[in-house]
Scaffold this motif. Structure first.
Motif, short mmCIF file in Angstrom:
data_model
loop_
_atom_site.label_atom_id
_atom_site.label_comp_id
_atom_site.label_asym_id
_atom_site.label_seq_id
_atom_site.Cartn_x
_atom_site.Cartn_y
_atom_site.Cartn_z
N HIS A 180 0.83 -1.21 0.00
CA HIS A 180 0.00 0.00 0.00
C HIS A 180 0.86 1.26 0.00
O HIS A 180 1.48 1.58 -1.01
CB HIS A 180 -1.02 -0.07 1.13
N GLN A 181 0.93 2.01 1.09
CA GLN A 181 1.67 3.28 1.05
C GLN A 181 3.13 3.08 0.65
O GLN A 181 3.68 3.89 -0.09
CB GLN A 181 1.59 3.97 2.42
N SER A 182 3.75 2.01 1.12
CA SER A 182 5.17 1.78 0.82
C SER A 182 5.40 1.48 -0.65
O SER A 182 6.51 1.69 -1.16
CB SER A 182 5.71 0.63 1.67
N GLY A 183 4.37 1.00 -1.34
CA GLY A 183 4.51 0.69 -2.76
C GLY A 183 3.83 1.68 -3.67
O GLY A 183 3.80 1.49 -4.89
N HIS A 184 3.26 2.75 -3.09
CA HIS A 184 2.55 3.76 -3.89
C HIS A 184 3.03 5.16 -3.53
O HIS A 184 2.23 6.08 -3.41
CB HIS A 184 1.04 3.66 -3.65
N ASN A 185 4.31 5.33 -3.33
CA ASN A 185 4.82 6.67 -2.99
C ASN A 185 5.74 7.19 -4.09
O ASN A 185 6.04 6.49 -5.05
CB ASN A 185 5.53 6.65 -1.63
N SER A 186 6.19 8.42 -3.90
CA SER A 186 6.96 9.08 -4.97
C SER A 186 8.39 8.57 -5.08
O SER A 186 9.06 8.82 -6.08
CB SER A 186 6.99 10.60 -4.72
N GLY A 187 8.89 7.86 -4.07
CA GLY A 187 10.24 7.32 -4.13
C GLY A 187 11.34 8.32 -3.80
O GLY A 187 12.51 8.05 -4.04
N VAL A 188 10.98 9.45 -3.20
CA VAL A 188 11.98 10.48 -2.90
C VAL A 188 12.66 10.19 -1.56
O VAL A 188 12.00 9.86 -0.57
CB VAL A 188 11.33 11.88 -2.87
N ILE A 189 13.98 10.31 -1.53
CA ILE A 189 14.74 10.29 -0.28
C ILE A 189 14.85 11.75 0.17
O ILE A 189 15.63 12.53 -0.38
CB ILE A 189 16.14 9.68 -0.47
N HIS A 190 14.02 12.13 1.12
CA HIS A 190 13.94 13.52 1.54
C HIS A 190 15.12 13.90 2.43
O HIS A 190 15.71 13.05 3.12
CB HIS A 190 12.63 13.76 2.30
N SER A 191 15.45 15.18 2.43
CA SER A 191 16.63 15.62 3.19
C SER A 191 16.29 16.22 4.54
O SER A 191 17.17 16.36 5.40
CB SER A 191 17.42 16.65 2.36
N GLY A 192 15.01 16.62 4.77
CA GLY A 192 14.63 17.13 6.09
C GLY A 192 14.44 18.63 6.18
O GLY A 192 14.53 19.20 7.27
N ILE A 193 14.15 19.27 5.06
CA ILE A 193 14.06 20.73 5.03
C ILE A 193 12.80 21.26 5.69
O ILE A 193 12.83 22.22 6.44
CB ILE A 193 14.09 21.23 3.56
N TYR A 194 11.66 20.62 5.41
CA TYR A 194 10.36 21.23 5.70
C TYR A 194 9.95 21.22 7.17
O TYR A 194 9.10 21.99 7.58
CB TYR A 194 9.25 20.49 4.93
N TYR A 195 10.54 20.37 7.96
CA TYR A 195 9.94 20.00 9.22
C TYR A 195 10.39 20.91 10.37
O TYR A 195 11.51 21.40 10.39
CB TYR A 195 10.24 18.53 9.50
N LYS A 196 9.49 21.08 11.32
CA LYS A 196 9.73 21.99 12.44
C LYS A 196 10.99 21.59 13.19
O LYS A 196 11.16 20.44 13.60
CB LYS A 196 8.53 21.95 13.39
#
Length: 420
Positions: free
Chosen positions: A42-58
């Protein structure tokens, strides 16, 4: 059929957690239970595949800490296992003057989160990196990457099984109760087991375990209720529909191109995402899904629909974001409206260059006040069953990026709660 710890849910977080637990406690018996026939379905197989760097988060949030740590662990793991990835970078692009202050604030936030290599660049540098992209200013994140997370999850599963763990697929948890019968010789041993009941055949099937960890994604609230724990936060499913660039047009995108997030809206907006197979995904939108695992426009479940629309928290969210929600629904129906959003960044993209692509469903945790639960939530309960359970109630994006770091935290919490 008897285990020390059972992990419910074979998505990337459940598998990473099971892997970490069996590595730390090799003398114990572990099982992963999955209701589908395949892993990471499900979510693990239907995502964008991006390795995010951590910019957006508080800054200071678990999201920020675990993303930065998890991205480093993800790259290291892929190198060790020979799993292919691309460190193609990401540009967060301001296309309007009023977005520039928000972009600069995002840059400062990224620095506070210790994201590597961030820098602000101007219009000429944007075009040097992305020749078809137009923008006034951008935040360049060179360490953002892409990977096939389903492949990563499968590798976690292999590690778990090689270490002695058991994976049971096609096992749906429908009940949890203290064992009334056991093959153990003493009554004391009997009382130390919780029992899962599964509906595989008309008569059902059971396994016994001492402790439970749930990583159930779209069903995390329902498993919590089954165990007698709190139903809050509730899961409301949002479907995200992607477009794809036609193969002959994929040359227009080299790396990830993202918009500057608007704090007035609950979701990020359209972005350009290259994939490991060479394709380019565009989107997604965000609309209420009428089925928790409904990946198609007309997928519908009466129970899931009523569960969502009868929840007061959803109506509070909808009323606060009515115009945004209506716009998302309009874009979901009309391809030209989606393309118009994309043209803000790459003007050359036309409706003839895109096709409708895959969809995913996001397990959005929502509280009774209509607030999106933005960080990780872990809880358990009291009593015979509740005290033996750790529920991972909310593991939002970037959970795939953060999976190994989340697993370490879950393993720490399991040891503390269950005294393994």
């Amino acid at each position: 059929s008897t285990f020390d710890v059972a992990v419910v849910g074979a998505g990337i977080v459940g598998l990473a957690s099971a892997r970490e637990l069996v590595r730390r406690h090799p003398s114990l018996a572990f099982a992963v239970l999955e209701k589908e026939k395949e892993l990471a379905h499900h979510q693990s197989g239907h995502n964008s595949g991006v390795i995010h760097s951590g910019i957006y988060y508080k800054p200071g949030s678990l999201k920020a800490k675990l993303c930065v740590q998890g991205a480093a662990l993800c790259y290291e793991y892929c190198d060790q296992k020979g799993i292919p990835y691309k460190q193609c970078g990401k540009l967060i692009v301001a296309v309007e003057q009023d977005e520039i202050p928000r972009l600069k604030a995002l840059y400062e936030r990224g620095l506070q989160n210790n994201v590597r290599g961030l820098k602000l660049i101007g219009a000429k540098e944007i075009q040097a990196k992305e020749p078809f992209c137009r923008g006034l200013m951008a935040l360049d994140s060179p360490y953002t990457g892409i990977v096939n997370y389903k492949q990563v999850a499968q590798s976690y599963a292999e590690d778990f099984q090689e270490a002695g763990g058991t994976i049971l697929t096609d096992f749906e948890v429908t009940n949890m109760e203290m064992a009334k019968e056991s093959s153990s010789e003493s009554e004391d041993d009997m009382l130390n087991f919780c029992v899962f009941c599964f509906v595989l055949f008309p008569q059902g099937e059971e396994i016994y375990c001492r402790h439970i960890v749930t990583c159930a994604g779209l069903y995390s609230d329902r498993l919590s209720e089954i165990s007698g724990c709190s139903p809050e936060p509730r899961i409301v499913p949002f479907r995200g529909d992607y477009l794809v660039l036609k193969p002959e047009k994929c040359y227009m995108v080299k790396g990830n191109i993202y918009p500057v997030p608007n704090p007035r809206f609950p979701f990020l907006g359209f972005h350009f995402t290259p994939r490991m197979d060479g394709s380019v995904w565009l989107g997604p939108n965000a609309v209420l899904a009428f089925k928790r695992e409904g990946y198609k426009l007309f997928d519908f479940s009466t129970g899931d629909f009523l569960d969502a629309v009868m929840y007061s928290g959803l109506w509070k969210l909808v009323l606060r974001n009515l115009s945004y929600g209506l716009s998302e629904m309009y874009r979901a129906c009309f391809l030209s409206a989606q393309v118009k959003q994309l043209q803000k960044f790459i003007p050359e993209v036309t409706i003839n260059d895109v096709l409708r692509g895959p969809s995913g469903v996001r397990a959005q945790a929502l509280d009774s006040d209509g607030n999106l639960v933005d960080d990780f939530v872990f809880d358990g309960g009291s009593g015979d069953i509740g005290s033996r359970i750790l529920h991972v109630r909310n593991a939002p994006s970037p959970a795939a990026t953060s999976s190994l770091a989340i697993a370490e935290m879950i393993a720490d919490e399991v040891k503390r709660r269950f005294e393994l």
